[in-house]
Design a protein around this motif. Structure first.
Motif, PDB file in Angstrom:
ATOM      1  N   SER A  64     -18.866  41.976  10.908  1.00  0.00           N
ATOM      2  CA  SER A  64     -17.829  40.944  10.828  1.00  0.00           C
ATOM      3  C   SER A  64     -17.323  40.626  12.230  1.00  0.00           C
ATOM      4  CB  SER A  64     -16.681  41.408   9.929  1.00  0.00           C
ATOM      5  OG  SER A  64     -16.187  42.657  10.364  1.00  0.00           O
ATOM      6  N   ASN A  65     -16.434  39.665  12.335  1.00  0.00           N
ATOM      7  CA  ASN A  65     -16.027  39.186  13.657  1.00  0.00           C
ATOM      8  C   ASN A  65     -14.562  39.440  13.999  1.00  0.00           C
ATOM      9  OD1 ASN A  65     -18.584  37.675  14.456  1.00  0.00           O
ATOM     10  ND2 ASN A  65     -18.146  36.764  12.456  1.00  0.00           N
ATOM     11  N   VAL A  66     -13.669  39.199  13.063  1.00  0.00           N
ATOM     12  CA  VAL A  66     -12.246  39.301  13.377  1.00  0.00           C
ATOM     13  C   VAL A  66     -11.510  40.243  12.421  1.00  0.00           C
ATOM     14  CG1 VAL A  66     -12.043  37.092  14.550  1.00  0.00           C
ATOM     15  CG2 VAL A  66     -11.834  37.163  12.061  1.00  0.00           C
ATOM     16  N   THR A  67     -12.239  41.089  11.707  1.00  0.00           N
ATOM     17  CA  THR A  67     -11.583  42.009  10.777  1.00  0.00           C
ATOM     18  C   THR A  67     -11.033  43.225  11.518  1.00  0.00           C
ATOM     19  OG1 THR A  67     -13.701  43.083  10.315  1.00  0.00           O
ATOM     20  CG2 THR A  67     -13.008  41.344   8.811  1.00  0.00           C
ATOM     21  N   ILE A  68     -10.011  43.838  10.932  1.00  0.00           N
ATOM     22  CA  ILE A  68      -9.423  45.072  11.436  1.00  0.00           C
ATOM     23  C   ILE A  68      -9.624  46.148  10.364  1.00  0.00           C
ATOM     24  CG2 ILE A  68      -7.307  46.231  12.182  1.00  0.00           C
ATOM     25  CD1 ILE A  68      -8.293  44.171  14.172  1.00  0.00           C
ATOM     26  N   THR A  69      -9.946  47.349  10.789  1.00  0.00           N
ATOM     27  CA  THR A  69     -10.243  48.426   9.846  1.00  0.00           C
ATOM     28  C   THR A  69      -9.245  49.571   9.986  1.00  0.00           C
ATOM     29  OG1 THR A  69     -11.822  49.275  11.461  1.00  0.00           O
ATOM     30  CG2 THR A  69     -12.698  47.922   9.678  1.00  0.00           C
ATOM     31  N   GLY A  70      -9.142  50.359   8.918  1.00  0.00           N
ATOM     32  CA  GLY A  70      -8.233  51.504   8.897  1.00  0.00           C
ATOM     33  C   GLY A  70      -7.994  51.943   7.475  1.00  0.00           C
ATOM     34  N   PRO A  71      -6.975  52.739   7.212  1.00  0.00           N
ATOM     35  CA  PRO A  71      -6.671  53.146   5.839  1.00  0.00           C
ATOM     36  C   PRO A  71      -6.157  51.951   5.043  1.00  0.00           C
ATOM     37  CG  PRO A  71      -4.928  53.857   7.313  1.00  0.00           C
ATOM     38  CD  PRO A  71      -6.003  53.299   8.185  1.00  0.00           C
ATOM     39  N   GLY A  72      -6.484  51.903   3.745  1.00  0.00           N
ATOM     40  CA  GLY A  72      -6.102  50.755   2.923  1.00  0.00           C
ATOM     41  C   GLY A  72      -5.129  51.106   1.821  1.00  0.00           C
ATOM     42  N   ASN A  73      -4.392  50.078   1.359  1.00  0.00           N
ATOM     43  CA  ASN A  73      -3.429  50.278   0.268  1.00  0.00           C
ATOM     44  C   ASN A  73      -4.101  50.759  -1.007  1.00  0.00           C
ATOM     45  OD1 ASN A  73      -1.302  49.241   1.858  1.00  0.00           O
ATOM     46  ND2 ASN A  73      -1.905  47.144   1.365  1.00  0.00           N
ATOM     47  N   GLY A  74      -5.277  50.201  -1.291  1.00  0.00           N
ATOM     48  CA  GLY A  74      -5.941  50.490  -2.554  1.00  0.00           C
ATOM     49  C   GLY A  74      -6.313  51.935  -2.755  1.00  0.00           C
ATOM     50  N   LEU A  75      -6.485  52.681  -1.656  1.00  0.00           N
ATOM     51  CA  LEU A  75      -6.942  54.066  -1.772  1.00  0.00           C
ATOM     52  C   LEU A  75      -5.804  55.063  -1.923  1.00  0.00           C
ATOM     53  CD1 LEU A  75      -9.954  54.892  -1.742  1.00  0.00           C
ATOM     54  CD2 LEU A  75      -9.555  52.647  -0.754  1.00  0.00           C
ATOM     55  N   VAL A  76      -4.563  54.617  -1.761  1.00  0.00           N
ATOM     56  CA  VAL A  76      -3.435  55.541  -1.827  1.00  0.00           C
ATOM     57  C   VAL A  76      -3.421  56.298  -3.151  1.00  0.00           C
ATOM     58  CG1 VAL A  76      -0.924  55.685  -1.984  1.00  0.00           C
ATOM     59  CG2 VAL A  76      -1.968  54.332  -0.186  1.00  0.00           C
ATOM     60  N   VAL A  77      -3.579  55.561  -4.248  1.00  0.00           N
ATOM     61  CA  VAL A  77      -3.515  56.181  -5.569  1.00  0.00           C
ATOM     62  C   VAL A  77      -4.657  57.173  -5.758  1.00  0.00           C
ATOM     63  CG1 VAL A  77      -3.533  55.732  -8.048  1.00  0.00           C
ATOM     64  CG2 VAL A  77      -2.394  54.125  -6.507  1.00  0.00           C
ATOM     65  N   VAL A  78      -5.872  56.795  -5.331  1.00  0.00           N
ATOM     66  CA  VAL A  78      -7.032  57.677  -5.478  1.00  0.00           C
ATOM     67  C   VAL A  78      -6.866  58.934  -4.630  1.00  0.00           C
ATOM     68  CG1 VAL A  78      -9.521  57.874  -5.142  1.00  0.00           C
ATOM     69  CG2 VAL A  78      -8.556  55.746  -5.990  1.00  0.00           C
ATOM     70  N   LEU A  79      -6.484  58.768  -3.373  1.00  0.00           N
ATOM     71  CA  LEU A  79      -6.346  59.917  -2.468  1.00  0.00           C
ATOM     72  C   LEU A  79      -5.217  60.840  -2.908  1.00  0.00           C
ATOM     73  CD1 LEU A  79      -6.853  58.144   0.980  1.00  0.00           C
ATOM     74  CD2 LEU A  79      -8.523  59.463  -0.329  1.00  0.00           C
ATOM     75  N   VAL A 286     -10.874  37.106   5.123  1.00  0.00           N
ATOM     76  CA  VAL A 286     -10.737  36.951   6.573  1.00  0.00           C
ATOM     77  C   VAL A 286     -11.728  35.924   7.105  1.00  0.00           C
ATOM     78  CG1 VAL A 286     -10.856  38.144   8.796  1.00  0.00           C
ATOM     79  CG2 VAL A 286      -9.847  39.297   6.844  1.00  0.00           C
ATOM     80  N   ASP A 287     -12.915  35.846   6.501  1.00  0.00           N
ATOM     81  CA  ASP A 287     -13.889  34.828   6.924  1.00  0.00           C
ATOM     82  C   ASP A 287     -13.306  33.423   6.796  1.00  0.00           C
ATOM     83  OD1 ASP A 287     -15.824  36.567   7.701  1.00  0.00           O
ATOM     84  OD2 ASP A 287     -17.120  36.301   5.965  1.00  0.00           O
ATOM     85  N   LYS A 288     -12.452  33.216   5.780  1.00  0.00           N
ATOM     86  CA  LYS A 288     -11.828  31.909   5.595  1.00  0.00           C
ATOM     87  C   LYS A 288     -10.824  31.614   6.712  1.00  0.00           C
ATOM     88  CE  LYS A 288     -12.219  32.129   0.553  1.00  0.00           C
ATOM     89  NZ  LYS A 288     -11.471  32.176  -0.730  1.00  0.00           N
ATOM     90  N   LEU A 289     -10.275  32.687   7.307  1.00  0.00           N
ATOM     91  CA  LEU A 289      -9.278  32.509   8.370  1.00  0.00           C
ATOM     92  C   LEU A 289      -9.909  32.319   9.745  1.00  0.00           C
ATOM     93  CD1 LEU A 289      -6.779  35.365   7.349  1.00  0.00           C
ATOM     94  CD2 LEU A 289      -6.623  32.942   6.757  1.00  0.00           C
ATOM     95  N   PRO A 291     -11.251  30.994  12.897  1.00  0.00           N
ATOM     96  CA  PRO A 291     -11.248  29.634  13.452  1.00  0.00           C
ATOM     97  C   PRO A 291     -12.649  29.105  13.763  1.00  0.00           C
ATOM     98  CG  PRO A 291      -9.646  31.036  14.580  1.00  0.00           C
ATOM     99  CD  PRO A 291     -10.489  31.936  13.736  1.00  0.00           C
ATOM    100  N   LEU A 292     -13.591  30.018  14.042  1.00  0.00           N
ATOM    101  CA  LEU A 292     -14.953  29.591  14.371  1.00  0.00           C
ATOM    102  C   LEU A 292     -15.842  29.474  13.145  1.00  0.00           C
ATOM    103  CD1 LEU A 292     -15.539  31.688  17.633  1.00  0.00           C
ATOM    104  CD2 LEU A 292     -14.762  29.324  17.406  1.00  0.00           C
ATOM    105  N   LYS A 293     -15.281  29.714  11.956  1.00  0.00           N
ATOM    106  CA  LYS A 293     -15.983  29.509  10.680  1.00  0.00           C
ATOM    107  C   LYS A 293     -17.254  30.341  10.556  1.00  0.00           C
ATOM    108  CE  LYS A 293     -12.897  26.286  10.860  1.00  0.00           C
ATOM    109  NZ  LYS A 293     -11.523  26.684  10.571  1.00  0.00           N
ATOM    110  N   ARG A 294     -17.228  31.564  11.075  1.00  0.00           N
ATOM    111  CA  ARG A 294     -18.398  32.437  10.980  1.00  0.00           C
ATOM    112  C   ARG A 294     -18.388  33.197   9.657  1.00  0.00           C
ATOM    113  NH1 ARG A 294     -16.859  35.025  16.684  1.00  0.00           N
ATOM    114  NH2 ARG A 294     -14.851  34.680  15.643  1.00  0.00           N
ATOM    115  N   ARG A 295     -19.569  33.552   9.198  1.00  0.00           N
ATOM    116  CA  ARG A 295     -19.688  34.322   7.959  1.00  0.00           C
ATOM    117  C   ARG A 295     -20.129  35.740   8.296  1.00  0.00           C
ATOM    118  NH1 ARG A 295     -23.046  32.123   2.833  1.00  0.00           N
ATOM    119  NH2 ARG A 295     -21.312  30.644   2.861  1.00  0.00           N
TER     120      ARG A 295
END
Length: 754
Positions: A64-79, A286-289, A291-295
């Motif tokens: 990907s091009n402009v994504t940020i990674t780290g811990p996510g909200n969705g995993l809180v319940v599982v963890l 994020v791909d929709k956001l 500005p360079l319209k990359r996939r």
């Protein structure tokens, strides 16, 4: 070679703004990383470690091009569940078991990425996914609300913690618990900052994200008591962030001793499933956001996230996913490539190394407030209202998923959502066999049309989340700067998930300079007034008493807009008065059922309509939909048919019909087939001006019955772009043929961009 140098130069020139964006993102990632780890009952630093490792690894290996990674909200319940149950309440032992599960989950994500299974997310109904996210939000809210009020003693499942909220509030007014009031005030104040931050329209204030304002104010409060107050700091050490003295000196060792235990395997599957879904949804958003319209290359990204989760697990961090909120901040602050993700990790390392003492001054109640707000946003009543607008059946799917997730677990919840969706589809169509019979049949036909080079995609039988991948594979092969028409005329049932996904294609094609139009949905009944409501040929919309214009499709809304632009009228209803078409040769041997979606001027000179007609009879009978333009003339002219020279026209010649040639225009006679009985009058009518018009404009099938013209191009519904072109062509042709009698209508017609 030159292109490589150009890319390198561009990358270097963009480093400053990516560095700044990475810094801003780190201001959010630090408190969120600490908070998400605490919500999972893991050491606070484990969330920051996940952000650091994710940013470095995914920026190197990701797709990907402009994504940020780290811990996510969705995993809180599982963890949280994993850490709690894997060691029967021993939280630290549960944590190192969970680290092993995170590593195993990373291996599975690598396999998913390498097998190119990134399309797995398409097999989940949209309302079920929304229900799952809402359930996660409710669970986060239920647990963190108590922590925000400085009450860390309340434990239990989500429902019991929701029921205990009044207890935590009442405790604050009990004298023996006065020592926690300041901590609770910090928590509630932090919540107010999260809620009202967006309403403060000061550009300098907005430079610092709301979570970092909370951290700075909380740390400032600690220093106030240390240097300026005679009283002791009123928040106990148990309510402050605990960070080891040497963060990077020793890492906990993951424990793989439960590798073959069914509980452990269930945790691994849950982490993998939620990580994959959350990441894929975030990447799409994020791909929709961008500005360079990359996939993004989602499979490459899943592989990188798997590698990052493995590394993170070995050094004591949580699993790594793509996160939408931090990615949005990255784009909004000028992030343009993966280096911003890398820099956000670098700044987090600096924060942890240089400001360990300050981090230990942060109250848990402040971090909990951030998560309470996050949980509320995921499960806000507005989300429920929006789902209900789409249809009652979507509300049922959403509610079933939420209830099942809260009362059981995430895996069971999403499965219940899928099964509920399938059951509702069976009920709406009154047939199980309809789906069983057509599920594995190829239901998508795609080809490139010779005229205008449009990509035409036709879908038959049914289109739902169960077979959406067949359609998606075809659509992904179409260049996004081309024109595509997706037709559902032959489709008996179209669900909400498919329609929502196609909206994303429309936006992408529009950004890249192409067009993506959906036709054929207006003949279906709708389950609600919403434009994306479930569509079926079974008219269940009548039972809901939906108005004739209240559930228009996007194409119909666009047709209404065209009529408004012309100051003309639009009528979407069926019109069975089809006598006017019977005078034209094309419809002589065809049975016209009805017209609909009519656009017409006040004098009814121009009328463009969708026409439904049938060809053949019995087993050879086929239903066809097309779009035609009729023009009433102000004078009588010869009857004729004009079309592009082709195979069908040669057949006409062999059948005895004679092609009328126009003297002095040999090229016209080669390119067009002109048919008519009154040859001399036809030749007189086709003046140099009219011949030049036909030669210099696109091809259309044109007929004249003496008083009116019929124009059409293809035996399918026209896209909005094609309708605009047809109207532009027709108004100009009418002006040439009829003189200036209707100039006032033509002059009111806006210039159409075709």
């Amino acid at each position: 070679m030159g292109n490589s140098k150009s890319n390198t130069s561009k990358f270097i020139s963009e480093l400053p703004k990516n560095m700044f964006s990475g810094f801003v993102v780190s201001l959010i990632a630090l408190p969120l990383g600490l908070g998400l780890a605490l919500a999972s009952e893991a050491p606070p630093i484990s969330g920051v470690i996940a952000s650091i490792v994710g940013g470095i690894v995914v920026s190197i290996f990701g797709g990907s091009n402009v994504t940020i990674t780290g811990p996510g909200n969705g995993l809180v319940v599982v963890l949280l569940g994993a850490i709690t149950i894997l060691a029967d309440g021993n939280m630290y032992q549960g944590y190192i078991f969970t680290l092993a599960a995170i590593i195993c989950s990373g291996v599975l994500m690598i396999i998913i990425g390498q097998l190119r299974l990134g399309t797995l997310s398409d097999f989940f109904p949209s309302s079920a996914i929304q229900g799952m996210l809402a359930a996660i939000g409710i669970s986060i809210f239920a647990k963190q609300f108590h922590v925000m009020l400085a009450n860390t003693s309340i434990k239990g499942d989500t429902l019991s913690m929701l029921a205990d909220i009044p207890t935590s509030i009442s405790v604050l007014f009990t004298p023996e618990y006065s020592d926690i009031v300041i901590a609770a005030v910090v928590g509630v104040s932090s919540l107010f900052i999260m809620v009202f931050y967006g309403k403060i329209r000061n550009k300098y204030f907005q430079l610092v994200p709301a979570p970092m304002w909370i951290v700075l104010i909380a740390i400032g409060l600690s220093y106030y008591y240390e240097f300026f107050s005679t009283e002791a700091y009123p928040i106990s050490a148990s309510l402050l962030v605990q960070i080891p003295n040497e963060v990077f000196s020793s890492f906990p060792r993951p424990d793989f001793s439960l590798l073959l235990d069914m509980k452990f395997i269930g945790v691994v599957v849950s982490i993998t499933l939620i990580s994959t879904i959350e990441s894929l949804l975030s990447i799409k958003a994020v791909d929709k956001l961008d500005p360079l319209k990359r996939r993004s290359n989602v499979n490459k990204d899943l592989t990188a996230l798997g590698i990052a989760s493995i590394v993170s697990g070995f050094v004591g961090g949580l699993n790594v996913v793509t996160v939408i909120a931090r990615s949005s901040v990255n784009v909004n602050n000028g992030g343009s490539n993966r280096s911003s993700n890398f820099f956000h990790s670098v700044f987090l390392i600096l924060f942890v190394v240089l400001f360990q003492d300050q981090l230990r001054r942060i109250p848990l109640t402040a971090l909990a407030a951030i998560l309470v707000y996050t949980g509320y946003k995921l499960a806000a009543p507005k989300n429920l209202k929006d789902v209900a607008k789409i249809g009652k059946e979507q509300l049922l799917i959403f509610s079933a998923t939420v209830i099942a997730t809260i009362t059981t677990n995430l895996i069971t919840g999403i499965l219940v959502g899928i099964l509920t969706t399938i059951l509702i589809h069976f009920v709406l169509n009154k047939s199980i066999m309809f789906f069983v019979r057509n599920l594995f049949k190829p239901n998508v036909l795609m080809f490139k049309e010779e005229i205008n080079d449009n990509y035409f995609v036709s879908i038959k039988n049914f289109s739902s989340f169960m077979n959406y991948t067949k359609l998606k594979k075809k659509l992904d092969t179409i260049p996004e700067n081309e024109d595509a028409v997706v037709d559902f005329s032959l489709c008996d049932f179209v669900d909400y998930t498919v329609q929502e996904s196609l909206i994303g294609y429309q936006e992408t094609f529009k950004r890249k300079g192409g067009s993506f139009e959906i036709t054929g949905l207006d003949i279906h009944g709708a389950s609600s007034e919403h434009p994306l409501a479930v569509r079926s040929l079974i008219p269940f919309s009548k039972k809901l008493k939906v108005g004739p214009k209240s559930n228009l499709t996007k194409r119909q809304f666009d047709l209404q807009q065209i009529a408004d632009d012309f100051s003309w009228n639009y009528d979407p209803k069926k019109d069975e008065n089809v006598l006017a078409l019977s005078d034209f040769v094309f419809f002589k041997i065809k049975k016209v059922s009805y017209l609909n979606n009519a656009i017409f001027d006040q004098r009814d000179v121009f009328r463009i309509s969708d026409v439904v007609f049938s060809e053949g009879e019995f087993i050879a009978r086929s239903l066809v939909r097309t779009t035609v333009l009729t023009i009433k003339l102000n004078k009588e002219i010869p009857k004729f048919t004009l079309d592009k020279e082709g195979l069908l026209e040669f057949v006409y010649k062999f059948a005895g019909f004679k092609d009328v040639t126009i003297q002095g225009h040999p090229d016209f006679s080669k390119r067009f087939y002109l048919l008519g009985e009154d040859t001399e009058n036809i030749r007189s009518f086709f003046t140099d001006e009219i011949v030049l018009f036909f030669e210099s404009n696109p091809y259309y099938h044109i007929e004249c019955n003496g008083q009116s013209l019929l124009l059409m191009r293809k035996e399918r519904l026209a896209s909005i772009k094609e309708i605009k072109a047809l109207l532009d062509y027709g108004t100009r042709l009418e002006k040439i043929i009829s003189g200036t009698q209707y100039d006032e209508i033509v002059l009111k017609t806006p210039k159409i961009k075709t």
